[in-house]
Design an enzyme around this catalytic site. Structure first.
Site, PDB file in Angstrom:
ATOM      1  N   GLU A  29     -21.151   4.334   2.773  1.00  0.00           N
ATOM      2  CA  GLU A  29     -19.948   4.026   3.534  1.00  0.00           C
ATOM      3  C   GLU A  29     -19.104   3.008   2.763  1.00  0.00           C
ATOM      4  O   GLU A  29     -19.618   1.960   2.375  1.00  0.00           O
ATOM      5  CB  GLU A  29     -20.348   3.481   4.910  1.00  0.00           C
ATOM      6  CG  GLU A  29     -21.044   4.560   5.745  1.00  0.00           C
ATOM      7  CD  GLU A  29     -22.086   3.999   6.702  1.00  0.00           C
ATOM      8  OE1 GLU A  29     -21.997   2.811   7.050  1.00  0.00           O
ATOM      9  OE2 GLU A  29     -23.003   4.761   7.073  1.00  0.00           O
ATOM     10  N   SER A  59     -23.001   8.018   8.819  1.00  0.00           N
ATOM     11  CA  SER A  59     -24.049   8.985   9.169  1.00  0.00           C
ATOM     12  C   SER A  59     -25.281   8.656   8.338  1.00  0.00           C
ATOM     13  O   SER A  59     -25.610   9.362   7.377  1.00  0.00           O
ATOM     14  CB  SER A  59     -23.589  10.417   8.849  1.00  0.00           C
ATOM     15  OG  SER A  59     -22.449  10.776   9.580  1.00  0.00           O
ATOM     16  N   GLU A  60     -25.968   7.567   8.685  1.00  0.00           N
ATOM     17  CA  GLU A  60     -27.062   7.098   7.828  1.00  0.00           C
ATOM     18  C   GLU A  60     -28.130   8.153   7.601  1.00  0.00           C
ATOM     19  O   GLU A  60     -28.638   8.316   6.503  1.00  0.00           O
ATOM     20  CB  GLU A  60     -27.699   5.833   8.427  1.00  0.00           C
ATOM     21  CG  GLU A  60     -26.958   4.544   8.098  1.00  0.00           C
ATOM     22  CD  GLU A  60     -25.726   4.310   8.947  1.00  0.00           C
ATOM     23  OE1 GLU A  60     -25.482   5.083   9.893  1.00  0.00           O
ATOM     24  OE2 GLU A  60     -24.984   3.345   8.660  1.00  0.00           O
ATOM     25  N   PHE A  83     -25.796  -2.428   5.742  1.00  0.00           N
ATOM     26  CA  PHE A  83     -26.676  -3.531   6.149  1.00  0.00           C
ATOM     27  C   PHE A  83     -28.054  -2.960   6.484  1.00  0.00           C
ATOM     28  O   PHE A  83     -28.145  -1.885   7.068  1.00  0.00           O
ATOM     29  CB  PHE A  83     -26.105  -4.270   7.359  1.00  0.00           C
ATOM     30  CG  PHE A  83     -24.895  -5.083   7.011  1.00  0.00           C
ATOM     31  CD1 PHE A  83     -25.030  -6.350   6.442  1.00  0.00           C
ATOM     32  CD2 PHE A  83     -23.622  -4.583   7.219  1.00  0.00           C
ATOM     33  CE1 PHE A  83     -23.908  -7.100   6.106  1.00  0.00           C
ATOM     34  CE2 PHE A  83     -22.507  -5.323   6.878  1.00  0.00           C
ATOM     35  CZ  PHE A  83     -22.646  -6.590   6.317  1.00  0.00           C
ATOM     36  N   ASP A  85     -30.100  -3.536   8.649  1.00  0.00           N
ATOM     37  CA  ASP A  85     -30.333  -3.292  10.068  1.00  0.00           C
ATOM     38  C   ASP A  85     -30.021  -1.843  10.460  1.00  0.00           C
ATOM     39  O   ASP A  85     -30.573  -1.311  11.412  1.00  0.00           O
ATOM     40  CB  ASP A  85     -29.470  -4.260  10.882  1.00  0.00           C
ATOM     41  CG  ASP A  85     -29.573  -5.674  10.325  1.00  0.00           C
ATOM     42  OD1 ASP A  85     -30.236  -6.498  10.953  1.00  0.00           O
ATOM     43  OD2 ASP A  85     -29.028  -5.934   9.224  1.00  0.00           O
ATOM     44  N   ILE A  87     -30.634   0.706   8.714  1.00  0.00           N
ATOM     45  CA  ILE A  87     -31.532   1.641   8.033  1.00  0.00           C
ATOM     46  C   ILE A  87     -32.441   2.361   9.027  1.00  0.00           C
ATOM     47  O   ILE A  87     -32.942   3.440   8.760  1.00  0.00           O
ATOM     48  CB  ILE A  87     -32.350   0.909   6.937  1.00  0.00           C
ATOM     49  CG1 ILE A  87     -32.709   1.875   5.804  1.00  0.00           C
ATOM     50  CG2 ILE A  87     -33.580   0.246   7.517  1.00  0.00           C
ATOM     51  CD1 ILE A  87     -33.221   1.182   4.557  1.00  0.00           C
ATOM     52  N   HIS A 129     -27.074  -7.604  11.517  1.00  0.00           N
ATOM     53  CA  HIS A 129     -26.558  -7.676  10.145  1.00  0.00           C
ATOM     54  C   HIS A 129     -27.354  -8.678   9.312  1.00  0.00           C
ATOM     55  O   HIS A 129     -26.837  -9.218   8.341  1.00  0.00           O
ATOM     56  CB  HIS A 129     -25.086  -8.091  10.140  1.00  0.00           C
ATOM     57  CG  HIS A 129     -24.170  -7.065  10.718  1.00  0.00           C
ATOM     58  ND1 HIS A 129     -24.052  -6.845  12.071  1.00  0.00           N
ATOM     59  CD2 HIS A 129     -23.341  -6.179  10.123  1.00  0.00           C
ATOM     60  CE1 HIS A 129     -23.170  -5.875  12.286  1.00  0.00           C
ATOM     61  NE2 HIS A 129     -22.724  -5.452  11.123  1.00  0.00           N
TER      62      HIS A 129
END
Lengths: 325, 328, 425
Positions: A29, A59-60, A83, A85, A87, A129
């Site tokens: 991103e 869209s991780e 970040f 977080d 993941i 974060h």
């Protein structure tokens, strides 16, 4: 050799590897047009073009999955999760697929994927974060977890991670982004799974990882004023663990303190304590002491400073270790 | 768009051969499972073989398939040796994944089959990677991603459809809609059950087709494959099909009506295809019998081979966690 | 047949079953050594009372009282179902049910007296004990860091005697190092790393471990002082020669050890300052004079005891000592035969030694060591140089209760006996 910030050292590592290997590409991103949320990938789009430096939607799961697929079929993706977080949104792809695919396909593939992500406190940005999740990934067979402690380490370790045949979770330390050290301009690699003794000492071993290495080095200087010589081991990677370097140091100093920014339960410190208990128990002359964040989510603002560990906590822990608990 | 070739005689025979063999393969596995010869679970693809057969026969060697999780037909039609596939399902060293992956996680990268997974919905992001590799390498290859109706309710479906359309990836999403997500009917899984319609929201064509109609399915798939190959972007094909057995072998199937099963069985494309091959004079009765007899021999040989194969050794089981020499 | 703990030592104390040398159900033979027992003073072997199959009641590491039944030797038909009968024998059904419900293993409850049945109270107590293992340990475990523990083992330093400097008085490595510096010369290397050991490593036998522990503890518990000098042996030498001439009657070879058992016993009878022990703040004087005799065996030092040696004839002592020494070497010595010594004799003259600083047996106050007899140029009353016979002696006493002057007076008594052998009659 020049003074380079952590941020620029990372950019340089990506740049050099993309120039070296046409299979290396970067997605995430805001990584392309805007050059990354922290300017870390600035200039790469212009140099390598849209196929190799790509912005993605938020869209991780999809982008990590795409990275795994591409890695399995021969490319070397670098996927940025802004970040750490976030993941968790990609957890199925990382834990069930990146980590297991080589094993479940009987060695037909390997996954040379790097998931780069900013981790840890320092921005006082709160619970979504600021986390350090190395132990979550170190627990899963098949993954490697890298936490560079300064700009020199960042460049050498990122280049090694990109060239590594296995999936690597690369945890960039947020609060170090602006910190400068001498970094060679040329190509150099730091092997994954080899810890570094950053300071030698005879009285106590402090195994630190990531941002805690710099806090620990400062603590060691302060301790030296009172005549306590701490040996500081930069673990560099939470997985693999360099047992030999850590155990050799513990056998020499007979005392062990472990410092990491994540909370204590099931953490990297617990793993190192277990290592010492299993392999060096009879060399220990004090309980193993962990310096970690408190067991809470990380609050926003300056409250973060209370929750996260720092130099003072390390000094106190060493005092306890020297006293025998 | 390039013209879609009609099914010629040679292709018709290939479809029949592969459909017949895939059916016998599924039946054989189900029998073995009932006899307790298979550890773990078996998710039969019986009744849904046609899609995998069409893909296996018509795709090119450099195309990638992320297979629908029940589709042994895809593997067989793509040329994976049956003995190595059975050995994998039996967890033997001679299996395509060394016996470690088993039924749900089997892949054969040398045959372009990869991305199979035990997690519903996880295949789609992986298939994006396969499609991206084709794009990145400027090949005319594509990626095909099979999944069931249940996968469409995962977040990964949304993310992947969006990204594939956005990046114009050479990919065909094939949803084998067999009306049940595991043990729950479609109507209890989603308000909008017309899955193909969802494609529109992502900016790609969505087409539904009767998966028991060989010609219709063939045509729809070939069009979508051609679109992807010519860089015109991804498609979503909803193949309406039916699973004759339960979600897993041994499933009591209390959730569905036996008449519904019988109605679909009555439309079985296998005998229709056999009659067509025979009636068009492509193969006579004796040739068909000979062909079928050969397959029986091949199957028995494959089963015997798999059963005689050793299980993975401790050394096998401890390797391949990492590509490098890494231990905790 | 019952296997009972024999009476060991002067005072009643617990005995630990250090090791069963045979497993339950294994055949055992009469007089075969089947267990190693340990009191806080001695380690001793226990032999089987008969032929049969071993059945264990008190397991390894458990404590038992003197004379308690710790097992059985089962014969023939007894073997089958014996353990069931044993359980039935030890507890009634309601107690057994209680034990089962509380997860208490009846075989772990030592019967306070033989034949006494296990009561509900015993079971509840055992369940309580099991709940607080930390408390249990506190009696036995000196808090120490693993490194301190490892160093203390390596240097054979008893952790119990060390004052710890940890935050809660835990013993740290530095404490062990301090004790070592003040008690022993530094060995060539202090490196814990296993250096390539030239001659290999052999684990100590349980018996050797106990001896080592007892020696260290003896030194840690009392203030030992050794006085050394010569004994003029001329008159006794004549006795020795006379015994030699009358060997046939004696039945055994005359021995200086036997002679000195009698000498020591007579001296102690005349001057009993050494015949007792310091127990806390009290001096405990013993009535009987039982002389322990250190006997060197392949497995280590054993100390059989000649009871009431002051009342026994020289001949009787000779015969008894010969028998005990033989048993010691053949590992047939019963714990009875090693118990209740009050003063000890150690003859290091038998292997050519002269003086030494012998270590007291734990709980004793005196130990007489004698060296090898030698001829020397003596000067007689008429100032003529003549051949004399003398023997070096080393007397260790507990300085906490015996001052130098007191010890000196005892030596005077001893010399008096040595000079007048008639007192041995």
């Amino acid at each position: 050799m020049s003074q380079l910030s952590y941020r620029r050292a990372l950019t340089q590592a990506i740049d050099e590897e993309m120039a070296r290997d046409a299979g290396v590409f970067l997605i995430g991103e805001d990584v392309a047009d805007s050059g990354g949320a922290f300017g870390l990938t600035r200039g790469l789009l212009a140099k390598y073009g849209e196929m190799r430096v790509r912005d993605t939607p938020i869209s991780e799961e999809a982008i990590v999955g795409l990275g795994i697929g591409a890695a399995a079929l021969g490319l070397r993706p670098i996927v940025e999760i802004m970040f750490m977080d976030f993941i968790f949104l990609a957890m199925d792809q990382i834990a069930n697929h990146a980590a297991k695919m080589r094993y479940m396909y009987g060695g037909q593939v390997h996954i040379p994927l790097v998931v780069r992500t900013l981790s840890g406190g320092g921005f006082r940005a709160g619970m979504h974060h600021s986390q350090s999740l190395e132990s979550v990934f170190g627990h899963i067979p098949g993954l490697k977890v890298v936490m560079p402690s300064d700009a020199y380490e960042a460049k050498g370790l990122l280049k090694s991670s990109i060239r590594d045949p296995d999936p690597v979770i690369f945890m960039e330390q947020k609060s170090l982004l602006g910190a400068k050290v001498e970094v060679p301009d040329n190509d150099y690699l730091i092997p994954l799974g080899v810890a570094k003794v950053r300071r030698t000492g005879s009285d106590v071993t402090i195994v630190a990882i990531g941002i805690m290495v710099s806090h620990t080095l400062q603590a060691a200087e302060e301790l030296a004023q009172e005549g306590i010589e701490a040996e500081v081991v930069d673990a560099r990677t939470a997985m693999p663990i360099d047992s030999d370097t850590i155990l050799n140091s513990v056998k020499k100093t007979n005392r062990l303190v472990v410092a990491h920014e994540a909370p204590a339960p099931f953490g990297f410190g617990a793993e190192i304590a277990a290592l010492a208990a299993e392999k060096a128990l009879y060399y220990l002359d004090a309980p193993v002491i962990r310096v970690t964040s408190k067991f809470t989510p990380i609050p926003v603002g300056r409250s973060e400073d209370y929750i996260l560990p720092g130099k003072k906590d390390i000094v106190e822990a060493v005092h306890r270790a020297i006293k025998g608990g | 768009m390039s013209e879609i070739h009609t099914i010629d005689e040679q292709m018709l025979v290939a479809f029949y051969r592969n459909l017949y063999f895939a059916r016998r393969f599924e039946e054989t596995l189900a029998d073995m499972f009932r006899r307790g010869e298979i550890d773990g679970w078996l998710h039969s693809g019986i009744g849904q073989e046609l899609v995998g057969v069409i893909l296996g026969v018509t795709l090119q060697a450099h195309d990638y398939i992320v297979p629908y999780h029940r589709s042994k037909a895809t593997f067989l039609a793509r040329g994976v040796p049956p003995r190595a596939l059975i050995a994998e399902i039996l967890g033997r060293q001679s299996g395509i994944c060394g016996g470690v992956g088993g039924e749900a996680h089997a892949a054969d990268v040398s045959h372009g089959i990869f991305g199979s997974t035990g997690v519903i919905g996880a295949a789609l992001p992986l298939a994006l990677g396969a499609a991206f590799v084709q794009l990145y390498r400027h090949t005319d290859g594509i990626a095909v991603c099979g999944f069931g109706d249940g996968a469409t309710t995962q977040g990964s479906f949304h993310e992947s459809m969006n990204l594939a359309a956005l990046w114009n990836l050479p990919i065909v999403f094939i949803c084998e809609n067999n009306l049940y997500s595991e043990m729950t009917p479609l109507s209890k899984e989603m308000k909008e059950t017309r899955i193909a319609k969802k494609a529109e929201a992502y900016g790609m064509p969505g087409i539904a087709v009767d998966g028991y109609d060989l010609d219709a399915t063939y045509t729809v798939l070939q069009e979508a494959i051609a679109r992807a190959r010519e860089n015109q972007g991804p498609s979503l094909i909803e193949v309406k099909t039916y699973r004759w057995h339960g979600h897993y072998e041994g499933d009591p199937e209390e959730y569905r009506d036996k008449n519904e099963v019988e109605a679909w069985r009555a439309r079985d494309p296998l005998p229709l295809l056999r009659a067509r091959v025979h009636d068009q004079g492509i193969l006579d009765s004796q040739q068909l019998l000979d062909l079928e007899k050969n397959f029986e021999d091949l199957l028995s040989e494959a089963v015997a081979f798999a059963k005689a194969s050793p299980y993975p050794t401790p050394e096998n089981l401890l390797s391949n966690v990492y590509a490098t020499n890494t231990s905790a | 047949m019952e296997i009972r703990i024999p009476k060991i030592g002067v005072e009643n104390g617990d005995v630990v079953i250090q090791q069963w040398l045979k497993s339950p159900g294994e055949p055992v033979h009469k007089d075969e050594i089947i267990a190693i027992l340990e009191t806080d003073k001695v380690v001793t072997e226990l032999s089987s009372p008969g032929d049969g199959v071993l059945h264990v009641v008190v397991t390894e590491g458990q404590r038992a009282k003197m004379t308690e039944v710790i097992g059985h030797v089962l014969e023939g038909s007894e073997v089958k179902g014996a353990s069931m009968r044993e359980e039935n024998h030890r507890a009634n059904p309601s107690v057994r049910r209680l034990a089962e419900s509380m997860g208490v293993d009846l075989s772990n409850i030592p019967a306070e007296k033989s034949y006494r049945r296990i009561t509900r109270h015993d079971v509840l107590q055992a369940a309580d004990d099991a709940k607080s293992p930390v408390e249990d340990l506190s009696d036995h475990l000196v808090p120490a860091t693993p490194l301190a523990r490892a160093l203390s083992r390596q240097w054979a330093i008893d952790l119990g005697g060390i004052e710890g400097s940890g935050p809660h008085q835990e013993v740290l490595a530095t404490d062990v190092r301090r004790v070592r510096l003040t008690t022993a010369p530094a060995p060539p290397s202090t490196d814990l790393d296993s250096r390539p050991s030239s001659g290999g490593r052999t684990p100590l036998t349980p018996m050797r471990q106990t001896i080592a522990r007892n020696m260290m503890q003896s030194l840690a518990e009392s203030a030992q002082m050794t006085l050394m000098g010569w004994l003029d042996i001329e008159p006794l030498f004549k006795v020795f020669q006379a015994l030699q001439e009358d060997r046939e009657y004696l039945g055994v070879r005359p021995s200086w050890s036997a002679i000195f058992v009698k000498v020591l016993a007579v001296a102690v009878a005349a001057n009993p300052v050494l015949n007792g022990r310091l127990a806390g703040q009290e001096w405990v004087q013993w009535g009987a004079i039982n002389i322990g005799v250190a006997v060197d065996t392949e497995r280590g030092l054993l100390v059989p005891v000649i009871r009431e040696a002051d009342h026994k004839t020289l001949v009787a002592i000779h015969r008894e000592l010969a028998e005990l020494a033989a048993k010691a070497r053949e590992a047939r010595l019963s714990s009875d035969e090693m118990s209740e010594g009050t003063v000890t004799l150690s003859n290091f003259g038998s292997f050519g030694g002269e003086w030494g600083t012998p270590i007291l047996n734990r709980g004793q106050t005196g130990l007489l060591g004698i060296g090898a007899l030698e001829k020397y140029a003596a000067v007689d009353r008429d100032d003529r140089v003549v051949v004399g016979y003398r023997m070096p002696y080393s007397l260790t006493v507990d300085h906490r209760v015996v001052d130098g002057a007191v010890a000196g007076r005892f030596i005077k008594t001893l010399k008096g006996v040595v000079n007048r052998p008639t007192r041995l009659l």
